[in-house]
Design an enzyme around this catalytic site. Sequence first.
Site, PDB file in Angstrom:
ATOM      1  N   CYS A 486      45.927 -31.904  25.946  1.00  0.00           N
ATOM      2  CA  CYS A 486      47.308 -31.478  25.693  1.00  0.00           C
ATOM      3  C   CYS A 486      47.497 -31.183  24.210  1.00  0.00           C
ATOM      4  O   CYS A 486      46.980 -30.190  23.714  1.00  0.00           O
ATOM      5  CB  CYS A 486      48.298 -32.505  26.219  1.00  0.00           C
ATOM      6  SG  CYS A 486      49.986 -31.828  26.355  1.00  0.00           S
ATOM      7  N   HIS A 564      47.198 -32.539  31.699  1.00  0.00           N
ATOM      8  CA  HIS A 564      46.856 -33.961  31.615  1.00  0.00           C
ATOM      9  C   HIS A 564      46.012 -34.348  32.828  1.00  0.00           C
ATOM     10  O   HIS A 564      46.544 -34.615  33.906  1.00  0.00           O
ATOM     11  CB  HIS A 564      48.128 -34.819  31.610  1.00  0.00           C
ATOM     12  CG  HIS A 564      48.881 -34.784  30.324  1.00  0.00           C
ATOM     13  ND1 HIS A 564      48.775 -35.764  29.371  1.00  0.00           N
ATOM     14  CD2 HIS A 564      49.755 -33.863  29.829  1.00  0.00           C
ATOM     15  CE1 HIS A 564      49.563 -35.467  28.350  1.00  0.00           C
ATOM     16  NE2 HIS A 564      50.159 -34.315  28.594  1.00  0.00           N
ATOM     17  N   GLU A 566      44.723 -37.076  33.442  1.00  0.00           N
ATOM     18  CA  GLU A 566      45.025 -38.469  33.801  1.00  0.00           C
ATOM     19  C   GLU A 566      46.351 -38.621  34.536  1.00  0.00           C
ATOM     20  O   GLU A 566      46.635 -39.677  35.113  1.00  0.00           O
ATOM     21  CB  GLU A 566      45.042 -39.329  32.530  1.00  0.00           C
ATOM     22  CG  GLU A 566      46.238 -39.123  31.611  1.00  0.00           C
ATOM     23  CD  GLU A 566      46.142 -37.894  30.725  1.00  0.00           C
ATOM     24  OE1 GLU A 566      47.024 -37.722  29.856  1.00  0.00           O
ATOM     25  OE2 GLU A 566      45.190 -37.095  30.881  1.00  0.00           O
TER      26      GLU A 566
END
Length: 595
Positions: A486, A564, A566
């Site tokens: 990011c 992202h 995650e």
Amino acid sequence: MEPFALLHRDGAPHVELLRGSLETVPTLADIPLPPGRGPQTLALIPYRQITERGFACVDDGTPLECLRVSSVTSVPLAEIIAGLPGELSVSEGAFDIDDETYAGIVGDVLREEIGHGEGANFVIHRVYEATVAGDPVDAARAAFRRLLTGEQGAYWTFLVHTGTRTLVGATPERHVSVDAGLVMMNPISGTYRHSDPRGLAEFLADRKEIEELHMVLDEELKMMATVAEHGGQVVGPYLKHMAHLTHTEYLLAGRGSLDVRDVLRETMFAPTVTGSPIENACRVIARHERRGRGYYAGVLALLGHDDEGRQTLDAPILIRTASISPAGELRVPVGATLVRHSTPADEVAETHAKAAGVLAALHGRAPSSFEPPVADEAALAALAARNEGLARFWLDERTPGNPSLGRTAVIVDGEDTFTAMLTHQLRALGLSVSVVPWSAPAVPPADLLILGPGPGDPASDSPKMVRLRGLAAAALEDGRPILGVCLGHQILASVLGLPLRRRDSPYQGLARDIDLFGATRRVGFYSSFTALASEDADGFEIAADPDGTVHALRGAGFAGVQFHPESVLSRDGLVVLGDLLPALLERVISPSVSG
């Protein structure tokens, strides 16, 4: 009058009466937790304690007060209701910020903060103010009675009197609890007003409402990744019916061994009353509210031990709560969650709806008959569909990560604790991982340097951006393997010579399918800026939309992803990391990274 508290937990046939002595302490670590079975301390934790995490706050001096419990009495619910006064006189009041002004603040936050990459969502509050006649404690007892009989679905309905202040409310939301080593959090977001002409199924399919809940789910998963040893597992979503509103919610669970006071500190405070990423959300709140919050958005925390001596914690969020001063001054703070799809008019209406339950009790209006909206087949299907496309890594039970590769990674945190979630995924892929703040004087040696996510304009000359650009440039020059996520990706792209621009519409909390180097991947974005593809790019590949907005890049010893991996929004996030890491790690060299 001596300090006391009345606590009713959802579904319980009784009310707990706690008595004891009052103690004011400076920090969460100072909350007393003496040995002994059962509840030991009821802590009234103000919003200003957020400064313990180093976050911004308008400090209004509200104290952290603790009721050291000397006795607990269980009283049948019907007996409590019968013994409480029914008379309560409250003046007609008004919000301290009128509707027009509040709508203007909402517009400013949407345009200046979310639109400029400062975060995905923010909660801005206003306060309904009035006065009560007669004894303030009697007024609170009457309000407590009306909340018990007129509200539904509250996690806790409570009255706390410390001797100098009185709080009474019906909060829908558990913030965090610890029981037998099981840590649980309960993100609630999305508000269906029972007066809404839309049906429940239409509300549940509303994109703005879905994204709002998923964003706070991500934010609380960040916290669970810190306080639970293997991160949190997502359960839900569910509906929470109250008298005037229906909310959507998830449950998060994970095993942990931290002292419960550390759990409280690491989870200050819920994204549903602050925003995300939380550190910058606190800055945004201070900029736009310009006054303290008192106990609003803090927690009421009951600490103790179970029969085996293990620490226990039950901490609901202090919302839907009225505070009454000894002079009879009444305050009911409420807030709305602002996201990219928000409109000022809708958020104004939401604050009125959230205040309605407490105000109805205070003004003595007859309890509304509790008719929860019918969750028909279409509504249930819309609710279940909210998990479609989410990352199974966070929804399924999983075994702890095992650093089996013998390789290390260090993540430089750009002020977004998504890094805690990323840590768990990298460990699941076999890496040993550490995290350092961007402001650390040196970055420890590791096989892989990861520039993590964070808020802000990547092209600015702020100390953070200058530091991150320096780390990226040094790694590229020295041939050290580097991955940008990011903000880290934007920094890496700019150092490689790609131009950056602010998106016309923010990509905050947005999940979508993209073409990633020839494979279709579903991933989640939290960004207001993007790199642009350039014909001058040499020596690396770019994955981009037809308009040139870059989703990812990769070259010899480096890679970056705008999304992202995650995030719970990234269904394919773990696969993406698994595809990128081998090429990075095969170029491992020995010198340390010092920046």
